[in-house]
Design an enzyme around this catalytic site. Structure first.
Site, PDB file in Angstrom:
ATOM      1  N   HIS A 273      -4.380  -1.454   1.324  1.00  9.84           N
ATOM      2  CA  HIS A 273      -4.188  -2.875   1.852  1.00  9.84           C
ATOM      3  C   HIS A 273      -4.892  -4.016   1.755  1.00  9.84           C
ATOM      4  O   HIS A 273      -4.586  -4.939   1.716  1.00  9.84           O
ATOM      5  CB  HIS A 273      -3.777  -2.392   3.779  1.00  9.84           C
ATOM      6  CG  HIS A 273      -2.970  -3.649   4.053  1.00  9.84           C
ATOM      7  ND1 HIS A 273      -1.624  -4.151   3.737  1.00  9.84           N
ATOM      8  CD2 HIS A 273      -3.490  -4.699   5.033  1.00  9.84           C
ATOM      9  CE1 HIS A 273      -1.402  -5.122   4.324  1.00  9.84           C
ATOM     10  NE2 HIS A 273      -2.216  -5.343   5.173  1.00  9.84           N
TER      11      HIS A 273
ATOM     12  N   SER B 258       2.950  -9.641   3.261  1.00  7.61           N
ATOM     13  CA  SER B 258       1.538  -9.371   3.553  1.00  7.61           C
ATOM     14  C   SER B 258       0.591 -10.360   2.595  1.00  7.61           C
ATOM     15  O   SER B 258       0.857 -10.306   1.704  1.00  7.61           O
ATOM     16  CB  SER B 258       1.393  -8.329   3.252  1.00  7.61           C
ATOM     17  OG  SER B 258       1.708  -7.140   4.099  1.00  7.61           O
TER      18      SER B 258
ATOM     19  N   MET C  18       7.555  -1.544   2.261  1.00 11.91           N
ATOM     20  CA  MET C  18       8.118  -1.233   3.260  1.00 11.91           C
ATOM     21  C   MET C  18       8.459  -2.139   4.260  1.00 11.91           C
ATOM     22  O   MET C  18       8.553  -2.101   5.478  1.00 11.91           O
ATOM     23  CB  MET C  18       6.764  -0.683   4.191  1.00 11.91           C
ATOM     24  CG  MET C  18       5.919   0.079   3.370  1.00 11.91           C
ATOM     25  SD  MET C  18       4.194   0.706   4.279  1.00 11.91           S
ATOM     26  CE  MET C  18       3.332   1.095   2.918  1.00 11.91           C
ATOM     27  N   SER C  19       9.474  -3.208   3.760  1.00 14.08           N
ATOM     28  CA  SER C  19       9.998  -4.114   4.365  1.00 14.08           C
ATOM     29  C   SER C  19      11.280  -4.764   3.736  1.00 14.08           C
ATOM     30  O   SER C  19      11.876  -4.083   2.859  1.00 14.08           O
ATOM     31  CB  SER C  19       8.940  -5.339   4.709  1.00 14.08           C
ATOM     32  OG  SER C  19       8.888  -6.114   3.487  1.00 14.08           O
TER      33      SER C  19
ATOM     34  N   HIS D 194       7.693  -4.317  10.964  1.00 12.58           N
ATOM     35  CA  HIS D 194       7.909  -3.207  10.086  1.00 12.58           C
ATOM     36  C   HIS D 194       8.208  -1.942  10.976  1.00 12.58           C
ATOM     37  O   HIS D 194       7.745  -1.843  12.063  1.00 12.58           O
ATOM     38  CB  HIS D 194       6.685  -3.016   8.955  1.00 12.58           C
ATOM     39  CG  HIS D 194       6.022  -4.087   8.281  1.00 12.58           C
ATOM     40  ND1 HIS D 194       5.087  -4.728   8.931  1.00 12.58           N
ATOM     41  CD2 HIS D 194       6.172  -4.407   7.034  1.00 12.58           C
ATOM     42  CE1 HIS D 194       4.716  -5.948   8.133  1.00 12.58           C
ATOM     43  NE2 HIS D 194       5.304  -5.466   6.811  1.00 12.58           N
TER      44      HIS D 194
ATOM     45  N   ALA E 210       4.854  -8.273  -0.184  1.00 15.57           N
ATOM     46  CA  ALA E 210       3.962  -7.519  -1.234  1.00 15.57           C
ATOM     47  C   ALA E 210       4.521  -6.281  -1.651  1.00 15.57           C
ATOM     48  O   ALA E 210       5.087  -5.479  -0.649  1.00 15.57           O
ATOM     49  CB  ALA E 210       2.482  -7.401  -0.587  1.00 15.57           C
TER      50      ALA E 210
ATOM     51  N   HIS F 282      -0.497 -10.423   8.961  1.00 12.70           N
ATOM     52  CA  HIS F 282       0.754 -11.008   9.662  1.00 12.70           C
ATOM     53  C   HIS F 282       0.447 -11.637  10.886  1.00 12.70           C
ATOM     54  O   HIS F 282       0.082 -10.891  11.849  1.00 12.70           O
ATOM     55  CB  HIS F 282       1.814  -9.724   9.847  1.00 12.70           C
ATOM     56  CG  HIS F 282       2.444  -9.190   8.489  1.00 12.70           C
ATOM     57  ND1 HIS F 282       3.483  -9.753   7.877  1.00 12.70           N
ATOM     58  CD2 HIS F 282       1.816  -8.209   7.731  1.00 12.70           C
ATOM     59  CE1 HIS F 282       3.785  -9.010   6.814  1.00 12.70           C
ATOM     60  NE2 HIS F 282       2.659  -8.200   6.641  1.00 12.70           N
TER      61      HIS F 282
ATOM     62  N   ASN G 246      -0.004  -4.243  -6.778  1.00 10.19           N
ATOM     63  CA  ASN G 246      -0.651  -3.159  -7.094  1.00 10.19           C
ATOM     64  C   ASN G 246       0.314  -2.376  -8.205  1.00 10.19           C
ATOM     65  O   ASN G 246       1.508  -2.303  -8.120  1.00 10.19           O
ATOM     66  CB  ASN G 246      -1.162  -2.150  -6.073  1.00 10.19           C
ATOM     67  CG  ASN G 246       0.139  -1.807  -5.071  1.00 10.19           C
ATOM     68  OD1 ASN G 246       0.542  -2.586  -4.334  1.00 10.19           O
ATOM     69  ND2 ASN G 246       0.633  -0.594  -5.150  1.00 10.19           N
TER      70      ASN G 246
ATOM     71  N   TYR H 137       7.041   0.968  10.500  1.00 11.31           N
ATOM     72  CA  TYR H 137       6.213   1.761  10.871  1.00 11.31           C
ATOM     73  C   TYR H 137       5.135   1.309  11.964  1.00 11.31           C
ATOM     74  O   TYR H 137       4.310   2.271  12.457  1.00 11.31           O
ATOM     75  CB  TYR H 137       5.179   2.091   9.717  1.00 11.31           C
ATOM     76  CG  TYR H 137       4.581   0.773   8.983  1.00 11.31           C
ATOM     77  CD1 TYR H 137       3.331   0.420   9.732  1.00 11.31           C
ATOM     78  CD2 TYR H 137       5.010   0.177   7.942  1.00 11.31           C
ATOM     79  CE1 TYR H 137       3.017  -0.966   9.154  1.00 11.31           C
ATOM     80  CE2 TYR H 137       4.414  -1.016   7.411  1.00 11.31           C
ATOM     81  CZ  TYR H 137       3.355  -1.552   8.199  1.00 11.31           C
ATOM     82  OH  TYR H 137       3.098  -2.770   7.542  1.00 11.31           O
ATOM     83  N   GLU H 138       5.384   0.060  12.454  1.00 10.29           N
ATOM     84  CA  GLU H 138       4.623  -0.288  13.564  1.00 10.29           C
ATOM     85  C   GLU H 138       5.242   0.308  14.770  1.00 10.29           C
ATOM     86  O   GLU H 138       4.803   0.095  16.110  1.00 10.29           O
ATOM     87  CB  GLU H 138       4.846  -1.882  13.796  1.00 10.29           C
ATOM     88  CG  GLU H 138       4.092  -2.641  12.418  1.00 10.29           C
ATOM     89  CD  GLU H 138       4.237  -4.047  12.658  1.00 10.29           C
ATOM     90  OE1 GLU H 138       3.717  -4.740  13.481  1.00 10.29           O
ATOM     91  OE2 GLU H 138       5.095  -4.595  11.762  1.00 10.29           O
TER      92      GLU H 138
END
Ligand SMILES: O=P(O)(O)O[C@H]1O[C@H](CO)[C@@H](O)[C@H]1O
Ligand SMILES: Nc1nc2[nH]cnc2c(=O)[nH]1
Length: 349
Positions: free
Chosen positions: A320, A94, A280-281, A147, A177, A125, A304, A149-150
């Site tokens: 994000h 990201s 998440m990846s 991802h 990230a 992306h 973060n 979640y997509e």
């Protein structure tokens, strides 16, 4: 090859391209009560309110079986179209799309124009494959990853890694990230991944689920030593010459399903498990790459700091926007690290 996703279908499922929206089908038909043939819904006379086009689009988006021949067709399309057989594959995290912008003599393929390729739906992306040279090495980079979640199954998220393999890629560079859980990590630091905790795997989900094709790899691949030690050591040496060694760590990444960021209790639990950074990846891509015997190098940019204690501070909430802003700030450093590591690989080729 039949039964594979046309771009229009998937884009419609994403709501990206269908100008007519969800209310009216392409030919103006109302989405009333499409009942899928032969499933329990129709047997029980329960109706669902998707048009047949929408139903087909959702199915195609969920499609997770990519036979070897289909992957080969995609790889041939890219190799023929670019005139390049890449040796190194890069996945941009990201906000780290600039890792693909440094590629020389780029040949760019929009995902939407690559047969049977999914489309990117996340900000940061871009959704392009860039093929060219970097430090004299033939490379291909995904400017945009997929991802879970997509809405894509894990096998679909990591299908491009198999495409890379059949294009000729031997080394996978996966970047992401991530939130820093290790209290020693600061925002902007880089964590070289030396291991992972696969939370989606704990929950019974894997990109390798389903029939195994031995042309890619074995049914039961081992994952110890997944992250190439030579490449980690080279990256540490490079970080010293760049003068950034104090902000470079070696640690453990964990992938959760997202799209929510973690609760404090989850972050505490991850820390107890030895996790240093969370995202998440990446893990499903690494599994797929190791299955087909690629050498893997991966790093997280810490965008973060994750709070592991309860407080009322708004600062504790990940966003994000923050992720993208930090990635933008640190993209030059990340690009230099990647370029120099590619140069090292090229030197020893
Ligand atoms: O892992 P990448 O794609 O870098 O992105 C990370 O950043 C996004 C959340 O801000 C999530 O997609 C997470 O996985
Ligand atoms: N899951 C997760 N993904 C991220 N991507 C960037 N930061 C984070 C984070 O804190 N948690």
């Amino acid at each position: 090859m039949t039964g594979y996703s046309s771009k229009t279908d998937v884009a419609t499922a994403n709501g990206k391209q269908n100008g007519s929206g969800n209310q009216t089908g392409e030919n103006g038909t109302k989405p009333t009560e499409f009942t899928p043939q032969g499933n329990h819904a129709s047997e029980n006379n329960i109706q669902c309110s998707l048009t047949s086009d929408e139903f087909r689009a959702v199915n195609l988006m969920r499609q997770d079986m990519y036979p070897y021949e289909v992957i080969q067709e995609i790889a041939d399309f890219i190799v023929k179209g670019s005139g390049i057989r890449p040796k190194i594959g890069i996945i941009c995290g990201s906000g780290l799309g600039s890792l693909a912008d440094i590629i020389q003599n780029p040949k760019v393929f929009d995902y939407e124009k690559i047969p049977n390729f999914p489309v990117s739906t996340v900000e940061g992306h871009a959704g392009r494959l860039v093929v060219g040279t970097l430090e004299g090495a033939n490379v291909m980079a995904m400017q945009g990853r997929f991802h879970f979640y997509e809405g894509y199954p894990l096998a679909k998220c990591s299908m491009p890694v198999r495409v890379m393999k059949l294009c000729g890629v031997e080394y996978l560079f996966a970047t992401n990230a991530a939130g820093g859980i290790n209290p020693k990590y600061a925002v902007g630091d880089i964590m070289l991944m030396h291991d992972h905790v696969n939370m989606l795997g704990f929950a019974g989900n894997s990109p390798l689920q389903g029939p195994n094709d031995p042309r890619f790899g074995p049914r039961f691949p081992a994952l110890v030593n997944s992250y190439n030690k030579d490449l980690i050591n080279k990256a540490i040496e490079i970080s010293k010459t760049m003068g950034i060694e104090s902000s470079v760590h070696v640690g453990v990444y964990s992938c959760l399903g997202g799209p929510t960021y973690e609760t404090i209790a989850e972050l505490k639990a991850l820390r107890m498990m030895g996790v240093d950074a969370v995202g998440m990846s990446t893990v499903h891509e690494v599994i797929t790459a190791r299955h087909c015997d690629m050498k893997v190098f991966a790093f997280s940019l810490i965008t973060n700091k994750c709070a592991t204690e309860y407080s009322d501070k708004k600062d504790d909430e990940a966003s994000h926007d923050e992720v993208m802003a930090v990635a933008k700030n640190r993209q030059k450093t990340c690009c230099e690290l990647v370029s120099r590591l590619v140069a090292e690989i090229q030197k020893t080729a």
